[in-house]
Design a protein around this motif. Sequence first.
Motif, PDB file in Angstrom:
ATOM      1  N   SER A  36       0.961  -1.431  -0.072  1.00  0.00           N
ATOM      2  CA  SER A  36       0.318  -0.265   0.045  1.00  0.00           C
ATOM      3  C   SER A  36       0.951   1.349   0.057  1.00  0.00           C
ATOM      4  CB  SER A  36      -0.560   0.234   1.245  1.00  0.00           C
ATOM      5  OG  SER A  36      -1.424   1.051   1.474  1.00  0.00           O
ATOM      6  N   PRO A  37       0.461   2.696  -0.683  1.00  0.00           N
ATOM      7  CA  PRO A  37      -0.288   2.007  -2.008  1.00  0.00           C
ATOM      8  C   PRO A  37      -0.096   1.288  -3.471  1.00  0.00           C
ATOM      9  CG  PRO A  37       0.673   4.256  -2.012  1.00  0.00           C
ATOM     10  CD  PRO A  37       1.277   3.468  -0.972  1.00  0.00           C
ATOM     11  N   VAL A  38      -0.739   1.308  -4.276  1.00  0.00           N
ATOM     12  CA  VAL A  38      -0.459   0.315  -4.973  1.00  0.00           C
ATOM     13  C   VAL A  38      -0.095   1.628  -6.394  1.00  0.00           C
ATOM     14  CG1 VAL A  38      -1.186  -0.633  -7.998  1.00  0.00           C
ATOM     15  CG2 VAL A  38      -2.332  -1.409  -4.895  1.00  0.00           C
ATOM     16  N   PRO A  39       1.201   1.684  -6.743  1.00  0.00           N
ATOM     17  CA  PRO A  39       2.139   3.197  -7.280  1.00  0.00           C
ATOM     18  C   PRO A  39       0.890   3.088  -8.852  1.00  0.00           C
ATOM     19  CG  PRO A  39       3.686   1.536  -6.823  1.00  0.00           C
ATOM     20  CD  PRO A  39       2.356   0.891  -6.758  1.00  0.00           C
ATOM     21  N   TRP A  40       0.156   2.372  -9.810  1.00  0.00           N
ATOM     22  CA  TRP A  40      -0.108   2.637 -10.409  1.00  0.00           C
ATOM     23  C   TRP A  40      -1.507   3.806 -10.544  1.00  0.00           C
ATOM     24  CZ3 TRP A  40      -4.414  -0.381 -12.329  1.00  0.00           C
ATOM     25  CH2 TRP A  40      -4.885  -0.765 -11.280  1.00  0.00           C
ATOM     26  N   VAL A  41      -1.912   3.173  -9.058  1.00  0.00           N
ATOM     27  CA  VAL A  41      -3.332   3.760  -8.705  1.00  0.00           C
ATOM     28  C   VAL A  41      -3.815   5.333  -8.879  1.00  0.00           C
ATOM     29  CG1 VAL A  41      -5.443   3.842  -7.304  1.00  0.00           C
ATOM     30  CG2 VAL A  41      -4.409   1.693  -7.574  1.00  0.00           C
ATOM     31  N   ASN A  42      -4.253   6.126  -9.244  1.00  0.00           N
ATOM     32  CA  ASN A  42      -3.590   7.564 -10.102  1.00  0.00           C
ATOM     33  C   ASN A  42      -4.980   8.010  -9.191  1.00  0.00           C
ATOM     34  OD1 ASN A  42      -6.247   6.939 -12.176  1.00  0.00           O
ATOM     35  ND2 ASN A  42      -4.998   7.121 -13.241  1.00  0.00           N
ATOM     36  N   ALA A  43      -5.132   9.603  -8.519  1.00  0.00           N
ATOM     37  CA  ALA A  43      -6.825  10.048  -7.840  1.00  0.00           C
ATOM     38  C   ALA A  43      -7.910   9.528  -8.981  1.00  0.00           C
ATOM     39  CB  ALA A  43      -6.905  11.732  -8.086  1.00  0.00           C
ATOM     40  N   ALA A  44      -7.874   9.612 -10.168  1.00  0.00           N
ATOM     41  CA  ALA A  44      -8.672   9.137 -11.074  1.00  0.00           C
ATOM     42  C   ALA A  44      -9.622   7.961 -10.985  1.00  0.00           C
ATOM     43  CB  ALA A  44      -8.636   9.894 -12.900  1.00  0.00           C
ATOM     44  N   LEU A  45      -8.226   7.522 -10.599  1.00  0.00           N
ATOM     45  CA  LEU A  45      -9.238   5.648 -10.241  1.00  0.00           C
ATOM     46  C   LEU A  45      -9.966   5.287  -9.334  1.00  0.00           C
ATOM     47  CD1 LEU A  45      -9.531   3.102 -10.893  1.00  0.00           C
ATOM     48  CD2 LEU A  45      -7.526   2.158 -10.604  1.00  0.00           C
ATOM     49  N   VAL A  46      -9.450   6.603  -8.256  1.00  0.00           N
ATOM     50  CA  VAL A  46     -10.112   5.726  -6.699  1.00  0.00           C
ATOM     51  C   VAL A  46     -11.071   6.822  -6.727  1.00  0.00           C
ATOM     52  CG1 VAL A  46      -9.384   7.331  -5.036  1.00  0.00           C
ATOM     53  CG2 VAL A  46      -7.530   6.043  -5.731  1.00  0.00           C
TER      54      VAL A  46
ATOM     55  N   GLU B  58      -3.554  -7.357   3.737  1.00  0.00           N
ATOM     56  CA  GLU B  58      -4.006  -5.694   3.234  1.00  0.00           C
ATOM     57  C   GLU B  58      -3.346  -4.946   4.322  1.00  0.00           C
ATOM     58  OE1 GLU B  58      -5.791  -8.135   2.161  1.00  0.00           O
ATOM     59  OE2 GLU B  58      -6.252  -7.374   0.057  1.00  0.00           O
ATOM     60  N   ALA B  59      -4.958  -5.263   5.489  1.00  0.00           N
ATOM     61  CA  ALA B  59      -4.982  -4.456   6.956  1.00  0.00           C
ATOM     62  C   ALA B  59      -3.776  -4.136   7.001  1.00  0.00           C
ATOM     63  CB  ALA B  59      -6.498  -5.317   8.100  1.00  0.00           C
ATOM     64  N   GLN B  60      -2.646  -5.693   7.058  1.00  0.00           N
ATOM     65  CA  GLN B  60      -1.393  -5.609   7.828  1.00  0.00           C
ATOM     66  C   GLN B  60      -0.220  -4.620   7.090  1.00  0.00           C
ATOM     67  OE1 GLN B  60      -3.451  -7.940   7.502  1.00  0.00           O
ATOM     68  NE2 GLN B  60      -2.634 -10.254   8.418  1.00  0.00           N
ATOM     69  N   ALA B  61      -0.578  -4.631   6.118  1.00  0.00           N
ATOM     70  CA  ALA B  61       0.129  -3.243   4.812  1.00  0.00           C
ATOM     71  C   ALA B  61      -0.515  -1.800   4.886  1.00  0.00           C
ATOM     72  CB  ALA B  61       0.297  -3.210   3.554  1.00  0.00           C
TER      73      ALA B  61
ATOM     74  N   SER C 298       4.314   0.632   2.498  1.00  0.00           N
ATOM     75  CA  SER C 298       4.300  -0.297   2.846  1.00  0.00           C
ATOM     76  C   SER C 298       4.363  -1.188   1.865  1.00  0.00           C
ATOM     77  CB  SER C 298       3.110  -0.549   4.411  1.00  0.00           C
ATOM     78  OG  SER C 298       2.136  -0.740   3.556  1.00  0.00           O
ATOM     79  N   VAL C 299       4.680  -2.431   2.403  1.00  0.00           N
ATOM     80  CA  VAL C 299       5.412  -3.811   1.690  1.00  0.00           C
ATOM     81  C   VAL C 299       5.014  -4.610   3.287  1.00  0.00           C
ATOM     82  CG1 VAL C 299       6.594  -6.078   1.180  1.00  0.00           C
ATOM     83  CG2 VAL C 299       6.571  -3.084   0.179  1.00  0.00           C
TER      84      VAL C 299
ATOM     85  N   GLY D 119      -1.431 -21.558   8.827  1.00  0.00           N
ATOM     86  CA  GLY D 119      -0.736 -21.996   7.388  1.00  0.00           C
ATOM     87  C   GLY D 119       0.143 -20.868   7.270  1.00  0.00           C
ATOM     88  N   ARG D 120      -0.718 -19.223   7.189  1.00  0.00           N
ATOM     89  CA  ARG D 120      -0.061 -18.121   7.161  1.00  0.00           C
ATOM     90  C   ARG D 120       0.578 -17.684   8.822  1.00  0.00           C
ATOM     91  NH1 ARG D 120      -3.238 -13.505   4.160  1.00  0.00           N
ATOM     92  NH2 ARG D 120      -5.172 -15.117   5.288  1.00  0.00           N
ATOM     93  N   VAL D 121       1.644 -18.014   8.990  1.00  0.00           N
ATOM     94  CA  VAL D 121       2.545 -17.269  10.138  1.00  0.00           C
ATOM     95  C   VAL D 121       2.728 -16.192  10.510  1.00  0.00           C
ATOM     96  CG1 VAL D 121       3.849 -18.388  11.411  1.00  0.00           C
ATOM     97  CG2 VAL D 121       3.316 -19.922  10.346  1.00  0.00           C
ATOM     98  N   LEU D 122       3.183 -15.678  10.189  1.00  0.00           N
ATOM     99  CA  LEU D 122       3.923 -14.237  10.656  1.00  0.00           C
ATOM    100  C   LEU D 122       3.663 -13.253   9.253  1.00  0.00           C
ATOM    101  CD1 LEU D 122       7.628 -14.758  12.101  1.00  0.00           C
ATOM    102  CD2 LEU D 122       5.247 -14.648  12.980  1.00  0.00           C
ATOM    103  N   GLY D 123       2.983 -11.967   9.503  1.00  0.00           N
ATOM    104  CA  GLY D 123       3.730 -11.235   8.732  1.00  0.00           C
ATOM    105  C   GLY D 123       4.181  -9.576   8.608  1.00  0.00           C
ATOM    106  N   VAL D 124       5.142  -9.456   7.973  1.00  0.00           N
ATOM    107  CA  VAL D 124       6.147  -8.842   8.171  1.00  0.00           C
ATOM    108  C   VAL D 124       6.315  -7.179   7.495  1.00  0.00           C
ATOM    109  CG1 VAL D 124       8.836  -8.102   8.134  1.00  0.00           C
ATOM    110  CG2 VAL D 124       8.210 -10.708   8.437  1.00  0.00           C
ATOM    111  N   THR D 125       5.857  -5.854   7.974  1.00  0.00           N
ATOM    112  CA  THR D 125       5.756  -5.192   7.575  1.00  0.00           C
ATOM    113  C   THR D 125       6.602  -4.501   7.854  1.00  0.00           C
ATOM    114  OG1 THR D 125       2.962  -5.703   7.468  1.00  0.00           O
ATOM    115  CG2 THR D 125       3.914  -3.350   6.681  1.00  0.00           C
ATOM    116  N   ALA D 126       6.896  -3.617   6.630  1.00  0.00           N
ATOM    117  CA  ALA D 126       8.091  -2.621   6.313  1.00  0.00           C
ATOM    118  C   ALA D 126       7.692  -1.165   5.851  1.00  0.00           C
ATOM    119  CB  ALA D 126       9.213  -2.824   6.027  1.00  0.00           C
ATOM    120  N   LEU D 127       8.096  -0.283   6.674  1.00  0.00           N
ATOM    121  CA  LEU D 127       8.130   1.505   5.745  1.00  0.00           C
ATOM    122  C   LEU D 127       8.786   1.494   4.666  1.00  0.00           C
ATOM    123  CD1 LEU D 127       5.487   2.627   8.119  1.00  0.00           C
ATOM    124  CD2 LEU D 127       4.582   2.456   6.260  1.00  0.00           C
TER     125      LEU D 127
END
Length: 425
Positions: free
Chosen positions: A235-245, A295-298, A332-333, A381-389
Amino acid sequence: MRPMKILVIGGGGREHAIAFALSRSQHAPQLFVAPGNPGIAALATCVDIPVDNINKLLSFAQTEKIDMTIVGPELPLSLGVVDTFRNAGLPIMGPTRMAAQLESSKSFAKSFMDRHHIPTAKWGTFTDIAKALHYLKSQQYPVVIKADGLAAGKGVVIAQTADEAQKTLSDWMGGKQLGGAGQSVVIEEFLQGREISMIAIADGEKAVLLQSAADHKRAYDGDQGPNTGGMGAVSPVPWVNAALVERVRTEILEPTIAGMALDGMPFSGFLYMGIMVVGQTPHVLEYNVRLGDPEAQALLPRLQTDFVELCGRSAAVALYQQEQLKWDSRSSVCVVMAAEGYPGTVVTGSEIQGIPSPTEDAVVFQAGTCMKDEKLQTAGGRVLGVTALGDTLEGAQYRAYDVAKKIRWKGAWYRHDIGKSLVKL
Ligand code: AMP
Ligand code: GLY
């Protein structure tokens, strides 16, 4: 004055991210999470009640005099937890059982979209296998087959050929695979485009969009392998522009909120719109009635608006008419670390080492973990989510993988390309 008491229902990475965002509020709430997990236990009191035991959740909330409840997963919503709490006079954020059908029934969601002219793939719904097989004859391939009910992410098949489509129908409708969820199916046109997750917070009358996010659903690098609950998000997705939002807001979000109100089931809580952008036009692939995981974690570590206040305004039908959210401008990723075997049968019980404390630019959210003999172990199955900025998407990726590399357990694995394909076009 006693601190505000908040109950979060759930125990995965998304709920860890929710608890993290609440814990950063200026209101310094006292947090309870049912059932929670060992990571969440650092921020909240974990309460040993399963997410589907609505009566027990209610009596806990009454006894503790909980001021607000926030629901993480779809199951309690589809069971009517919001209706039960509201009937008992307890503030809760989320959609009613009727409104939760946007996620719990694909045919409900599809007819709703048709009725309110919300762009989505062309579709048909069937409970009779002969009719479904007949409909397939008029379809082009690939074609998408979806189980009507909740199927924990296993209810979507993109069939490349007529043989594959027929086999899916007979497995689901003829056999007992997927149980009741597969007895009724939606068959829909395959949409070719770029996929994003847009999530809004609604109060029944108004809604505000969070910034864009993207999931990585396939298990392996290069979008190969089986579908999963999500192997990483940005987040955010680089190619998503204001017009699309703006198009998402006016062509999808606003008609959805207005349509639900018009149909007598006003939508409040988190509305997740899984969107395929075809050319420049956003189409709804699916609705979820909750925050996305991962998505919430990002998203939530980037949100600077006070999360306690925002959720409170949603629960109280008091979102501002022009609610403006504040965001950290960094990218964030979130990289999901999974257990051996995921998304099939997983190996559990491996000791986890090397989780660092949260820093200003990295936080590890726990999902499938448990404490045993005072050791942190894998339990899902999904054990952890590593989020970095990071100041750039690449910077956030570099930092997330730097943290992930240092976390160890037997059989740990993750995708190495989260965010790599999301270049600005
Ligand atoms: P769903 O659970 O409905 O989101 O479907 C899971 C995944 O299947 C989505 O995230 C898409 O990647 C893919 N998908 C679902 N419906 C379609 C469609 N009509 N066209 C293309 N891909 C789809
Ligand atoms: N990440 C997709 C979902 O939460 O359904």
